[in-house]
Enzyme design. Sequence first.
Site, short mmCIF file in Angstrom:
data_model
loop_
_atom_site.label_atom_id
_atom_site.label_comp_id
_atom_site.label_asym_id
_atom_site.label_seq_id
_atom_site.Cartn_x
_atom_site.Cartn_y
_atom_site.Cartn_z
CD GLU A 110 -1.97 7.51 8.40
OE1 GLU A 110 -2.75 6.53 8.70
OE2 GLU A 110 -1.36 7.84 7.50
CD GLU A 144 2.22 7.08 6.52
OE1 GLU A 144 1.28 6.68 5.57
OE2 GLU A 144 2.49 6.82 7.43
C1 BMA Z 1 -0.65 4.85 6.37
C2 BMA Z 1 0.34 3.93 7.33
C3 BMA Z 1 -0.12 2.74 7.51
C4 BMA Z 1 -0.64 2.09 6.31
C5 BMA Z 1 -0.25 2.93 5.00
C6 BMA Z 1 -1.07 2.25 3.73
O1 BMA Z 1 -1.89 5.27 6.96
O2 BMA Z 1 0.46 5.01 8.22
O3 BMA Z 1 -1.12 2.79 8.45
O4 BMA Z 1 -0.09 0.79 6.34
O5 BMA Z 1 -0.96 4.21 5.13
O6 BMA Z 1 -2.30 2.20 3.85
#
Ligand code: BMA
Length: 909
Positions: free
Chosen positions: A464, A561
């Site tokens: 990120e 994610e």
């Molecule tokens: C994303 C991940 C982590 C974090 C998660 C939940 O940004 O890369 O950095 O724990 O979300 O917020």
Amino acid sequence: MLLHVRLSGWACWCLFSGVFSVFSLQQRLTVSLNGKWRLSNSNGSLLLPAQVPGCVHSALQQQGYITDPYFRFNDVSYRWIALDNWTYTTTFTLSAELSVKQKVLLVFDGVDTVGSISLNGIAVGKTYNMFCRYDFSVKDLLKDGENVLQVGLLSPILYASEQRKAHTSYVVPPECPPDVQKGECHVNFIRKEQSSFSWDWGPSFPTMGLWKGVRLEAFDILQLIQVSSVPLYNDAFSQWRVQVELLIDAVQTARGQLTLSIPELDSEQTFQTHFNPGKTKSNFTILINTASQVKLWWPNGHGEQPFYRLTIRGFQDEFLIFSTESKVYFRTVELIQEPVVGSPGLSFYFRINGKPIFLKGSNWIPVHSFQDQVTPDVLKNLLQSAVDANMNALRVWGGGVYEQDLFYEICDELGIMVWQDFMFACAMYPTETDFIQTVREEVVQQVQRLKSHPSIIIWSGNNENEAALATDWFDIPASQRPKYIRDYVMLYVDNIKKVVQEEDPSRLFLVSSPTNGAESEQEGWVAENPYDPHYGDVHFYSYILDCWDWRTFPRTRFASEYGFQSWPSFSTLQPVSIKEDWSYGSNFTSHRQHHEDGNQQMILQAALHFHLPNATDPLKRFTDTLYITQVMQAQCVKTQTEFYRRSRSEIIEGEGHTMGALYWQLNDIWQAPSWSSIEFGGKWKMLHYFAQSFFAAVLPVAFEEDDTLFIYAISDLSRDLKLRAVVNVFSWTELDPVCTLNSSMLLVPGGSAVAVFKQPVATLLAGCGNCTRLTCLLTFQLEDDSSQQGPTNHHFLCSPKDAQGLRRPNITVFGAATGGSWADPALVGGCVLPVLSFNTKEEELAMRVASGEEHSVRQQRTSLRGSVKTSAFEEQEDMSESSTSTWRCCLISWQTSLRRAAQTDVLFI
Ligand code: BMA
């Protein structure tokens, strides 16, 4: 300490990669310095034995100086530990054989982190990077008789702060984590597990220690430090070759011969070579006999994971000086970024052995704050759990650690594809020469250690950080932006990317995640919008919008994610808390929540569709609340994942062709609320049971658009199927369906998502008794000519909290290990049936519903699971009337399972 001296002439020598064993004719000695050391703090007030590998926190706990660091508020109470400096000391006696060796190295496989090493009072060297292996030539410092080895470790917090102070020219943000994380500042200034200073799912335990092995290595001619191999396929010649790399430490120049062979493939080649003094790297390529049939490694669900034995023998003057054997797996990997018909942007998908593969899985975070406490069983259980949930990929997230060899070995064996980040996350990083130098060394070492693993399919520079720059997380003034972009490009492109490409010709390097990939490169490596759904991968979180509404999700090319938080079950929290902590408003409950407003967000999201617990008994209300957060999380992640899976074959308004769904996050680092699907300790949350279904190779998915119900058939299989959808409409009251609808048979090509059923909801209900959106719900499955394909799925026509006609099912569950006695019967509330205790390999469950019907189900579980996988909700003994919506779910799942009498997976819907 006791010395374990091993002669390695003809004896097995395990390299630090653990993958290879080496036999050597020369008398090569390895002296392990692992075991019991002494540990003291800076003013000497604490002096205790400490295990190596290990860390200060583990040693203090093992010796009874502190209690469980995970208990209640101990993360804050034990902050002093990492604010102190600590010294590890050991003594050892030198053997006569060792002292006559030409070269003696003192090797540290991992020092955490800022260390000064001395041998017999003389400085040997310093360490600055937890992710590097360090070795020091110490022959001249060793004495006959007793030798004293000391490693002084600086407080990582104070060191990071000093580094920050020395960086006067500009700020490298973030300075500190948000207050809610109760963490330490400036972790980006130290090459150490970034989440060890706290994260939004983890405590602040800035560890210090010798977290990997320590030993002496002595030899006369040379030693192999690392052997790695990557298979490469030449399309033009339809031929495999294996590029073998040897990292050798030689005492003096020598001419030699090297033979590489893979007997099973009838392939062998001999090379003349030079061994130069010092550490040198040499590459050799063995061509695979084209007459041999090479069996390929496939991801889980797509084929087997066969390997071949590669033998490497080194000769000097016709004498064998070393011989080593390693595994070689053959597979190709490509990341396809090319124009997509009907859509702006570029595709983003992986092709393994030429086959496009949809990546299904999750994100991996450190398994424990204290890495020395990660046992092989814990790793195996987590990775087996991933495979059991039909996953084929995991992303090793960039804020943790490069995992140990065993992790990647298991992934190779299970067919889990690994998206491997480099360890940089959610921050800007300094670019001073020293920093860049140590990062380069880290990258070289990690790539050399890991590149032989077929499971790793991609390297990725950071988590990120492109997005942080592009969307200005840190309020960087516009005038200063070019400087930060320059630093970003310098670190990840000019250095890390370059090193990776020199070290590994077989894989692609992506600079960040999320990123627009090729498009980010076009835009100077920091895209204007790295979250663009037309390019690359996307991270997407929204806690406030209704997660049951698929329209809120971006139709990305690849979702690396996304997720929702939930609480772990009470049985996981209980050992680290006391009675006064057991309410949703307690200090403990807010202390364990490291994500701003997280507890509130879970409740608001759950309340959109479920009645919230309101039992008068406070404990019951608390455990019901923990439970409802898991129901919410499971349903949310299901909806989002199914949306991604059904988007694989479509372009809608220019978006789609989704080819990956990796939800955040697989595992937990401690007992706290988080996005995980597996609790600390290994217990599956409801989400993980859901994942088993929503990642199934063949899956029916339903959704509504403009009040029309669609059912898609999704298939990850290679072969085509002919399928029809069978839709059962149930009233909430009865166990028998009100009506059943069948679609016609349709072709579902391998690797596609196809609409197989479409009907306006009103028409569907009108043809089905007195059903309304409030009184009825749907289950549905796919069938071919002879049987059901994939799991049964469900679709609610209203929120369960609005459903009409529900009845309490009064299900009683008795459980007992096979051959054992019956455990106490427990009335199991809510949708808990899939997660009954599996304490033994095989367990027998008897289930009784209110009517008195009795069914027996034999459950076969792997022994790996062991006792860790018990019910996520065993404490839900008597759900209150207030949470009737979950009872209703249970009723439906129960009837489905009764209908499938002997089937092992009891459905939760
Ligand atoms: C994303 C991940 C982590 C974090 C998660 C939940 O940004 O890369 O950095 O724990 O979300 O917020």
